[in-house]
Motif scaffolding. Structure first.
Motif, short mmCIF file in Angstrom:
data_model
loop_
_atom_site.label_atom_id
_atom_site.label_comp_id
_atom_site.label_asym_id
_atom_site.label_seq_id
_atom_site.Cartn_x
_atom_site.Cartn_y
_atom_site.Cartn_z
N GLU A 1 0.83 -1.20 0.00
CA GLU A 1 0.00 0.00 0.00
C GLU A 1 0.87 1.25 0.00
O GLU A 1 0.59 2.21 -0.74
CB GLU A 1 -0.94 -0.01 1.21
CG GLU A 1 -2.02 -1.06 1.13
CD GLU A 1 -2.96 -1.02 2.32
OE1 GLU A 1 -4.02 -1.65 2.25
OE2 GLU A 1 -2.61 -0.37 3.34
N TRP A 2 1.91 1.25 0.84
CA TRP A 2 2.78 2.43 0.89
C TRP A 2 3.49 2.64 -0.44
O TRP A 2 3.56 3.77 -0.94
CB TRP A 2 3.81 2.28 2.01
CG TRP A 2 4.76 3.44 2.04
CD1 TRP A 2 4.52 4.68 2.56
CD2 TRP A 2 6.09 3.50 1.49
NE1 TRP A 2 5.62 5.50 2.37
CE2 TRP A 2 6.59 4.80 1.72
CE3 TRP A 2 6.88 2.57 0.83
CZ2 TRP A 2 7.86 5.19 1.31
CZ3 TRP A 2 8.15 2.96 0.42
CH2 TRP A 2 8.63 4.25 0.66
N LEU A 3 4.00 1.58 -1.05
CA LEU A 3 4.68 1.70 -2.34
C LEU A 3 3.74 2.22 -3.41
O LEU A 3 4.14 3.00 -4.28
CB LEU A 3 5.26 0.34 -2.76
CG LEU A 3 6.48 -0.14 -1.97
CD1 LEU A 3 6.82 -1.57 -2.35
CD2 LEU A 3 7.68 0.77 -2.21
N PHE A 4 2.49 1.78 -3.36
CA PHE A 4 1.49 2.23 -4.34
C PHE A 4 1.28 3.74 -4.24
O PHE A 4 1.34 4.45 -5.24
CB PHE A 4 0.18 1.48 -4.10
CG PHE A 4 -0.95 1.88 -5.00
CD1 PHE A 4 -0.99 1.45 -6.32
CD2 PHE A 4 -1.96 2.70 -4.54
CE1 PHE A 4 -2.04 1.82 -7.17
CE2 PHE A 4 -3.02 3.08 -5.38
CZ PHE A 4 -3.04 2.64 -6.69
N LEU A 5 1.06 4.23 -3.02
CA LEU A 5 0.85 5.67 -2.84
C LEU A 5 2.12 6.45 -3.09
O LEU A 5 2.10 7.52 -3.72
CB LEU A 5 0.33 5.95 -1.43
CG LEU A 5 0.06 7.44 -1.10
CD1 LEU A 5 -0.99 8.01 -2.05
CD2 LEU A 5 -0.37 7.60 0.35
N ASP A 6 3.25 5.93 -2.63
CA ASP A 6 4.53 6.62 -2.80
C ASP A 6 4.85 6.80 -4.28
O ASP A 6 5.24 7.90 -4.72
CB ASP A 6 5.64 5.83 -2.12
CG ASP A 6 7.00 6.50 -2.24
OD1 ASP A 6 7.20 7.54 -1.61
OD2 ASP A 6 7.85 5.97 -2.99
N GLY A 7 4.68 5.76 -5.07
CA GLY A 7 4.95 5.84 -6.49
C GLY A 7 4.02 6.82 -7.20
O GLY A 7 4.45 7.59 -8.06
N PHE A 8 2.76 6.79 -6.81
CA PHE A 8 1.78 7.71 -7.40
C PHE A 8 2.16 9.16 -7.11
O PHE A 8 2.20 10.00 -8.02
CB PHE A 8 0.39 7.40 -6.86
CG PHE A 8 -0.67 8.38 -7.29
CD1 PHE A 8 -1.36 8.19 -8.49
CD2 PHE A 8 -0.99 9.49 -6.53
CE1 PHE A 8 -2.33 9.09 -8.90
CE2 PHE A 8 -1.96 10.40 -6.93
CZ PHE A 8 -2.63 10.19 -8.13
#
Length: 319
Positions: free
Chosen positions: A170-177
């Motif tokens: 979840e963190w990687l998803f938001l961070d990348g976005f």
């Protein structure tokens, strides 16, 4: 339904334990690794946590309180004195601080509503919905508020939950976005603005997104900001500035400043033909030790950072 009391206000209120997801102090100690004695000290001596109380006086902590405990622990582990952490949290987590004591604050309630929408999109790994929410937030708030008070607190919350199953994804998803969107904005501004400032961070002093958002805060008006990759050697910064000829070099750090920081910064400043400025949490913590030097401090809040940068470049603000 048990009756709980806000410690700060002494006002009782009825609440469902299941709805509020409140935890006793022994469970908070198990979840965070911080012993009950320390939790009580953080509350009594420094006012860093304000748990609810039952009629019999037992402390009960919300999920927000637990996240706050983890944030405090993180700053302690990075060498920041407990007495200074309250000031940092008040700036980096404004939406969390004492949120259950002031439930009628409409601004914070609106922040929380947008944060829940962001979390829901992230939880479903729904990039289309996240894009929609991201755009809608900008229709209501200015850029500093969007990132500082709404998006970055969610990002930090997910960062702290990476130990839970699915938390890292979840963190990687938001961070990348968010990184991709901030880079787009920076490139757009840099193409239109002639005056250039360079910003970088020492290795391990922040995450890439934190550096990019700081650059976005600074890139206002006629100032374009170039972000150096994390890992840029400190000893080669003078060479970069000599060839690139920026108006200022901004060092960004969210770590507690080490004792030798003023000496290192002064030595670097002497080798530069441009202004040397410090930004991030380290800026507030090192301000006293840098007083009277040629190194300027920009702080860690979006609008303040931007305003101080303009003043330093105009020569209207001294160190």
């Amino acid at each position: 339904m048990p009756v709980l009391t806000d410690v700060a206000s002494g006002v009782p209120r009825a609440v469902s334990l299941e709805q509020e997801q409140l935890y006793p102090i022994r469970e908070v100690a198990r979840l965070t690794g911080v012993n009950p004695v320390t939790l009580r000290a953080w509350e009594r001596r420094y006012g860093l946590i304000v748990p609810m109380r039952t009629e019999s006086g037992h402390r009960l902590y919300s999920l927000t309180d637990i996240e706050r405990v983890r944030s405090i622990l993180g700053w302690v582990e990075r060498g920041v004195a407990v007495s200074k952490i309250g000031r940092i949290l008040a700036k980096t987590q404004p939406f969390q601080a004492l949120s259950h004591i002031i439930p009628n604050n409409l601004v914070e309630a609106d922040y929380a509503q947008w944060q829940q929408q962001v979390l829901a999109a992230v939880n479903g790994f729904d990039d289309i919905r996240l894009e929609q929410v991201y755009g809608q937030i900008f229709t209501s708030y200015a850029l500093p508020v969007v990132f500082q008070d709404i998006l970055m607190p969610v990002w930090k919350q997910l960062l702290q939950r990476q130990g839970q199953f699915g938390g890292t994804s979840e963190w990687l998803f938001l961070d990348g976005f968010l990184r991709s969107r901030v880079v787009q904005r920076l490139l757009l501004r840099r193409d239109k603005q002639p005056r250039r400032v360079v910003i970088c961070a020492p290795v391990g002093h922040c995450r890439e997104l934190e550096l990019l958002v700081a650059a976005l805060f600074l890139s206002a008006g006629q100032i374009a900001v170039r972000v150096l990759n994390i890992g840029q050697p400190f000893d080669e910064l003078a060479v970069m500035c000599e060839r690139g000829k920026p108006l200022a070099l901004v060092l960004f750090s969210n770590h507690a400043p080490v004792p030798e920081l003023p000496r290192r910064l002064n030595r670097l400043a002497m080798s530069l033909e441009c202004r040397l400025l410090l930004a991030g949490d380290a800026s507030d913590l090192a301000q006293e030790s840098l007083a009277g030097t040629s190194v300027g401090c920009l702080g860690n809040e979006g609008e303040v950072m931007s305003q101080r940068l303009k003043q330093f470049l105009a020569g209207s603000l001294d160190t």
